[in-house]
Design an enzyme around this catalytic site. Structure first.
Site, PDB file in Angstrom:
ATOM      1  N   TYR A  35       1.275  -1.340  -0.359  1.00 56.02           N
ATOM      2  CA  TYR A  35      -0.133  -0.176   0.363  1.00 56.02           C
ATOM      3  C   TYR A  35       0.669   1.035   0.191  1.00 56.02           C
ATOM      4  CZ  TYR A  35      -3.775   3.345   1.458  1.00 56.02           C
ATOM      5  OH  TYR A  35      -4.129   4.119   1.801  1.00 56.02           O
ATOM      6  N   GLU A 115       7.424   8.131  20.724  1.00 55.65           N
ATOM      7  CA  GLU A 115       6.232   7.026  21.160  1.00 55.65           C
ATOM      8  C   GLU A 115       6.143   5.929  19.740  1.00 55.65           C
ATOM      9  OE1 GLU A 115       2.920   8.811  20.924  1.00 55.65           O
ATOM     10  OE2 GLU A 115       3.896  10.903  22.726  1.00 55.65           O
ATOM     11  N   LYS A 117       4.951   3.130  17.503  1.00 52.03           N
ATOM     12  CA  LYS A 117       3.545   3.841  16.711  1.00 52.03           C
ATOM     13  C   LYS A 117       2.350   2.567  16.538  1.00 52.03           C
ATOM     14  CE  LYS A 117       2.775   5.689  12.180  1.00 52.03           C
ATOM     15  NZ  LYS A 117       1.056   4.403  11.987  1.00 52.03           N
ATOM     16  N   ASP A 119      -0.370   0.192  16.688  1.00 56.82           N
ATOM     17  CA  ASP A 119      -1.142  -0.593  15.372  1.00 56.82           C
ATOM     18  C   ASP A 119      -2.336  -1.018  15.511  1.00 56.82           C
ATOM     19  OD1 ASP A 119      -0.814  -1.346  12.253  1.00 56.82           O
ATOM     20  OD2 ASP A 119       0.057  -3.085  12.727  1.00 56.82           O
ATOM     21  N   TYR A 243      -2.226   9.389  23.636  1.00 58.85           N
ATOM     22  CA  TYR A 243      -1.084  10.667  22.823  1.00 58.85           C
ATOM     23  C   TYR A 243      -1.225  11.908  23.147  1.00 58.85           C
ATOM     24  CZ  TYR A 243      -2.451   8.230  18.879  1.00 58.85           C
ATOM     25  OH  TYR A 243      -3.142   8.193  17.343  1.00 58.85           O
ATOM     26  N   LYS A 308       8.239  13.324  17.624  1.00 59.80           N
ATOM     27  CA  LYS A 308       7.458  14.198  17.687  1.00 59.80           C
ATOM     28  C   LYS A 308       7.556  15.623  18.009  1.00 59.80           C
ATOM     29  CE  LYS A 308       3.285  12.005  18.616  1.00 59.80           C
ATOM     30  NZ  LYS A 308       2.151  11.513  19.662  1.00 59.80           N
ATOM     31  N   LYS A 332       9.053   3.828   9.496  1.00 60.55           N
ATOM     32  CA  LYS A 332       8.764   2.379   9.927  1.00 60.55           C
ATOM     33  C   LYS A 332       9.723   1.654   9.600  1.00 60.55           C
ATOM     34  CE  LYS A 332       4.121   2.061   8.471  1.00 60.55           C
ATOM     35  NZ  LYS A 332       3.372   2.155   7.206  1.00 60.55           N
ATOM     36  N   CYS A 426       0.071 -41.139  -1.949  1.00 60.31           N
ATOM     37  CA  CYS A 426       0.889 -40.988  -1.370  1.00 60.31           C
ATOM     38  C   CYS A 426       1.688 -40.505  -2.903  1.00 60.31           C
ATOM     39  CB  CYS A 426       1.816 -41.908  -0.714  1.00 60.31           C
ATOM     40  SG  CYS A 426       3.607 -41.058  -0.446  1.00 60.31           S
ATOM     41  N   CYS A 429       4.997 -42.708  -1.700  1.00 57.67           N
ATOM     42  CA  CYS A 429       5.451 -44.441  -2.394  1.00 57.67           C
ATOM     43  C   CYS A 429       3.884 -44.358  -3.140  1.00 57.67           C
ATOM     44  CB  CYS A 429       5.512 -44.410  -0.464  1.00 57.67           C
ATOM     45  SG  CYS A 429       4.025 -44.998  -0.396  1.00 57.67           S
ATOM     46  N   CYS A 444      -0.782 -41.576   4.829  1.00 58.63           N
ATOM     47  CA  CYS A 444      -0.052 -42.413   3.935  1.00 58.63           C
ATOM     48  C   CYS A 444      -0.550 -43.344   4.967  1.00 58.63           C
ATOM     49  CB  CYS A 444       1.822 -42.266   3.372  1.00 58.63           C
ATOM     50  SG  CYS A 444       2.019 -43.831   2.077  1.00 58.63           S
ATOM     51  N   CYS A 449       6.402 -46.562   3.010  1.00 55.12           N
ATOM     52  CA  CYS A 449       6.696 -45.149   2.217  1.00 55.12           C
ATOM     53  C   CYS A 449       8.543 -44.904   2.696  1.00 55.12           C
ATOM     54  CB  CYS A 449       6.008 -44.084   2.792  1.00 55.12           C
ATOM     55  SG  CYS A 449       6.309 -42.844   2.055  1.00 55.12           S
TER      56      CYS A 449
HETATM   57  S1  IVH Z   1       0.285  10.966  17.090  1.00 54.92           S
HETATM   58  C1  IVH Z   1      -0.486  14.272  13.049  1.00 54.92           C
HETATM   59  N1  IVH Z   1       1.096   9.051  17.808  1.00 54.92           N
HETATM   60  O1  IVH Z   1      -0.372   6.795  13.843  1.00 54.92           O
HETATM   61  C2  IVH Z   1      -0.589  13.394  14.689  1.00 54.92           C
HETATM   62  N2  IVH Z   1      -0.383   8.993  16.427  1.00 54.92           N
HETATM   63  O2  IVH Z   1      -0.745   7.963  10.579  1.00 54.92           O
HETATM   64  C3  IVH Z   1      -1.269  12.653  14.886  1.00 54.92           C
HETATM   65  N3  IVH Z   1      -0.751   6.036  15.970  1.00 54.92           N
HETATM   66  O3  IVH Z   1      -3.426   7.615  12.389  1.00 54.92           O
HETATM   67  C4  IVH Z   1      -1.578  10.763  16.082  1.00 54.92           C
HETATM   68  N4  IVH Z   1       0.509   6.083  17.556  1.00 54.92           N
HETATM   69  O4  IVH Z   1      -3.324   5.787  14.978  1.00 54.92           O
HETATM   70  C5  IVH Z   1       0.659   9.737  17.503  1.00 54.92           C
HETATM   71  N5  IVH Z   1       2.237   7.348  19.490  1.00 54.92           N
HETATM   72  C6  IVH Z   1       1.353   8.022  18.334  1.00 54.92           C
HETATM   73  C7  IVH Z   1       0.603   6.845  17.683  1.00 54.92           C
HETATM   74  C8  IVH Z   1      -0.086   7.507  16.574  1.00 54.92           C
HETATM   75  C9  IVH Z   1       0.603   5.602  16.711  1.00 54.92           C
HETATM   76  C10 IVH Z   1      -1.250   6.697  14.611  1.00 54.92           C
HETATM   77  C11 IVH Z   1      -2.309   7.029  14.576  1.00 54.92           C
HETATM   78  C12 IVH Z   1      -2.944   7.815  13.255  1.00 54.92           C
HETATM   79  C13 IVH Z   1      -1.329   7.212  12.832  1.00 54.92           C
HETATM   80  C14 IVH Z   1      -1.028   8.954  11.263  1.00 54.92           C
END
Ligand code: IVH
Length: 700
Positions: A35, A115, A117, A119, A243, A308, A332, A426, A429, A444, A449
């Site tokens: 994606y 922080e 990220k 999921d 967050y 951030k 990422k 099989c 054999c 089998c 075998c």
């Molecule tokens: S801050 C503009 N902090 O990332 C910043 N986002 O691509 C506002 N996400 O949809 C978001 N962990 O679901 C922030 N520690 C984190 C995050 C986080 C995951 C996700 C969030 C958002 C996406 C942005």
């Protein structure tokens, strides 16, 4: 070649379909990496051809379109997405742009907060006078879905504090908190087991299942939160991690993001304990590299880091571009999930004759390793996942775990895909293949075998059994093909020249067994030596290696402890067998059937004749390490590896050479390397030498 207009249209159509599947149906169509690639490609073409830009292009929007099933909520401030960085250069560009826009000199580090990220799915929670009044999903960033009743239930199962209904301490009149609703990995697995069972039950009763197991924790979290009936959400062990926070219409009472996070925690939300304050990009990179490994031990999935700018005034000055703020970037990690195509499905025959369906796929790189096949376990699993020959499938490899097919991507079918039928003969054999009433597997029926024999030899030679290094599948197959070996005892009678010939074959086979190429004579010598050593095995290893039905490692150990000698076991009747702990009538029956078979008794006799002397094992003392598997790594200062091993075994523990999910403890000395790393990835407990010595002293 397609013109840019056509290209843009095609990419947009694919991305829109993927967005719809992901955000509205909670069922991904593409792997994340794919994606991202398409999105980048589209952005590049649009940048090169500004005349093709359009406000409704997927590059201009955030996330999905809100589903019609929920009421729409306008976010007071749009919920933006974050720009991705996938290389050091992109991270450096981000830092350079922050400095340029803020006029910060190169020598002065920018303050960041890193922080994980998360999921899951992003939500916004609105509080009035400290009470939770409304909650919504991100939706397209401008409008989200009103899921207030569902959000009220988040945290009710006790997975974490969830969404507090009332806030603690001093709270502004109106407050907006943003964060992620997610499912921890363990909760996801438990939930999926339940969904799979319910779906099977429904199918057996001739009904259509209401919900299938989910592809990953993120889809499971989204599916659980976006239920029409909040009572269903209430049963799901969802967590919420906050967050961000905003106080509409007011200047923020904090100077930094870090202080803001403390305030959020003070109101009763969970704030991620992994968050780190970093001075400058070098610290960010160091934290990122630590998390690249450490993240696998976290209870939830994370595929990156959000970096951030800490100073809130700096943030305000940086502002936002159309879709992403200029004060944040998302690092990422290389993807764990990729889509690939199934070239073929083959039935692989194991030592017990069970046919396992294995999907052969176009090679994909997953967390650094090239993957070419994946087991589909058994017919039920194959049917449940409905994987067909020619299908596109989503593959995943989490940490160092075996790669698996997460699911088929039926939306990408062309009609040329073929359903796999289990062969009735099989493939090795040619004997009949049967699936007995009530059995999950096809088997089998060929007594001779060769595939079964190869499997049995590998089982016999594996590390946990006779530990014959160098005897892997390729070598075993050669032994069988050349009619050198018909049973285990024959292994000890293979002439040296035959080993040499086997090891002189072309490189490929050994390479596939993961070995470096040695000169044939050396390899043959090593193998003969390993065979010699294996003669001084222990009774439990031998019992396990013989592959008696129902006798795994634990039962083998119990039998060895109880009977002490092979002869005693061979003569044991049903009653004596059931006297062994954990041996019930069914297992006793299997053992009796095996020891009663003249062919098996003959193999045992010839093994002993070849010089095998299985040592009876001392009964474990029930000491500090009873029943625990320990791995030693690095250099210990106070005792040698062998001494440490002996100490552990004396206390009922087992020492293993490699770290896996079954490892209970890793003792790491000086300069412990990859094993320690792997233990951390798998969440296995690691202790140092001091702690180890204390255990020895305390528990002896
Ligand atoms: S801050 C503009 N902090 O990332 C910043 N986002 O691509 C506002 N996400 O949809 C978001 N962990 O679901 C922030 N520690 C984190 C995050 C986080 C995951 C996700 C969030 C958002 C996406 C942005």
């Amino acid at each position: 070649m397609a013109g840019p207009r056509q290209k843009v249209e095609e990419l947009r159509a694919r991305l829109r379909a993927a967005d719809h599947a992901y955000y509205v149906l909670d069922r991904p169509l593409l792997a994340d990496a794919e994606y991202d690639r398409l999105m980048r490609e589209l952005a590049e073409v649009e940048a090169a051809h500004p005349e093709l830009q359009s406000p409704d292009s997927p590059t201009q929007r955030v996330g999905g379109t809100p589903s019609e099933e929920f009421a729409k909520v306008a976010h007071r401030e749009p919920m933006l997405s974050i720009q991705n960085a996938m290389s050091d250069e992109e991270l450096e560009e981000f830092d350079a742009r922050v400095r340029r826009l803020l006029g910060i000199a190169e020598a002065e580090p920018v303050g960041y907060v890193c922080e994980p990220k998360l999921d899951g799915l992003a939500v916004e929670l609105v509080y009035e006078d400290g009470r939770f009044v409304q909650g919504s999903t991100r939706g397209d960033g401008v409008h989200g879905e009103d899921v207030t009743p569902n959000l009220r239930t988040v945290g009710r199962t006790g997975a974490n504090p969830g969404v507090p209904l009332r806030l603690a301490g001093e709270v502004p009149p109106r407050l907006e908190v943003r964060g992620e609703v997610l499912l921890q990995k363990a909760h996801f697995q438990a939930m999926n087991r339940l969904l799979a069972r319910r779906a099977d039950e429904a199918r057996q009763a001739g009904r259509r299942p209401t919900e299938e197991p989910k592809a990953n924790p993120r889809n499971a979290a989204a599916g659980s939160l976006r239920q029409k009936d909040w009572r269903v959400t209430a049963t799901r062990p969802l967590s919420f991690i906050a967050y961000e926070a905003a106080i509409p219409g007011e200047a923020l009472p904090w100077a930094t993001h870090w202080e803001k996070l403390q305030a959020i925690a003070g109101w009763g939300f969970e704030v991620n304990p992994e968050n780190r304050r970093c001075r400058g990009l070098a610290e960010v990179k160091a934290f990122r590299d630590r998390m690249a490994v450490g993240r696998f031990a976290l209870p939830y999935d994370t595929d990156g880091l959000v970096v951030k700018v800490d100073d809130l005034d700096q943030r305000r000055r940086l502002g936002a571009a159309s879709k992403t703020p200029r004060w944040a970037v998302a690092w990422k990690y290389p993807p764990q999930e990729e889509a690939t195509q199934v070239v073929e499905i083959v039935a692989s025959v194991g030592r017990t004759g069970v046919l396992t369906p294995v999907a052969v796929v176009k090679p994909v790189v997953l967390s650094g390793a090239t993957v070419t096949n994946a087991t589909l376990h058994n017919e039920d699993e194959l049917r449940r996942k409905d994987v067909r020959i020619g299908d596109w499938v989503l593959m995943r490899r989490a940490g160092e775990v075996i790669p698996e097919i997460v699911m088929a991507l039926p939306e990408r079918r062309t009609g040329a895909e073929k359903v796999f039928e289990f062969p009735r003969q099989c493939p090795v054999c040619g004997a009949r293949v049967v699936r007995e009433e009530g059995e999950k597997v096809w088997r089998c029926t060929g007594a001779a075998c060769p595939a079964q024999l190869v499997g049995r030899l590998c089982h016999f030679a594996q590390r946990r059994a006779l530990d014959i290094e160098g005897l892997g599948e390729m070598v075993a197959a050669q032994l069988v093909e050349r009619s050198l070996v018909k049973d285990f005892a024959d292994l000890y009678r293979v002439p040296f020249e035959a080993w040499q010939q086997i090891f002189s074959r072309p490189q490929k086979a050994e390479a596939r067994e993961g070995k470096r190429k040695e000169p044939p004579t050396k390899a043959a010598q090593n193998l003969v030596e390993a065979l010699e050593q294996s003669k001084r095995t222990t009774l439990r290893r031998l019992l396990f290696g013989l592959g008696i039905p129902q006798v795994g490692e634990a039962t083998a150990a119990a039998l060895a402890r109880h009977f002490g000698t092979l002869e005693a076991l061979l003569e044991a009747g049903e009653e004596q067998l059931t006297a062994v702990r954990d041996v019930g009538p069914a297992v006793a029956g299997e053992i009796r059937a095996w020891t009663g078979e003249p062919q098996n008794r003959e193999v045992v006799r010839r093994l002993l004749e070849a010089g095998l002397v299985p040592a009876p094992e001392e009964a474990p003392t029930g000491g500090a390490f009873a029943g625990r598997t320990v791995v030693l790594t690095g250099t210990l200062a106070r005792l040698s590896r062998d001494e440490a091993k002996a100490e552990i075994e004396r206390r009922g523990g087992k020492v293993s050479g490699s770290v896996s999910r079954k490892t209970d403890l890793v003792v790491a000395g000086e300069e412990a390397g990859s094993k320690r790393k792997k233990a951390e990835e798998l969440g296995v407990k690691v202790i140092g030498e001091e702690e180890f010595l204390a255990l020895l002293e305390g528990g002896a």
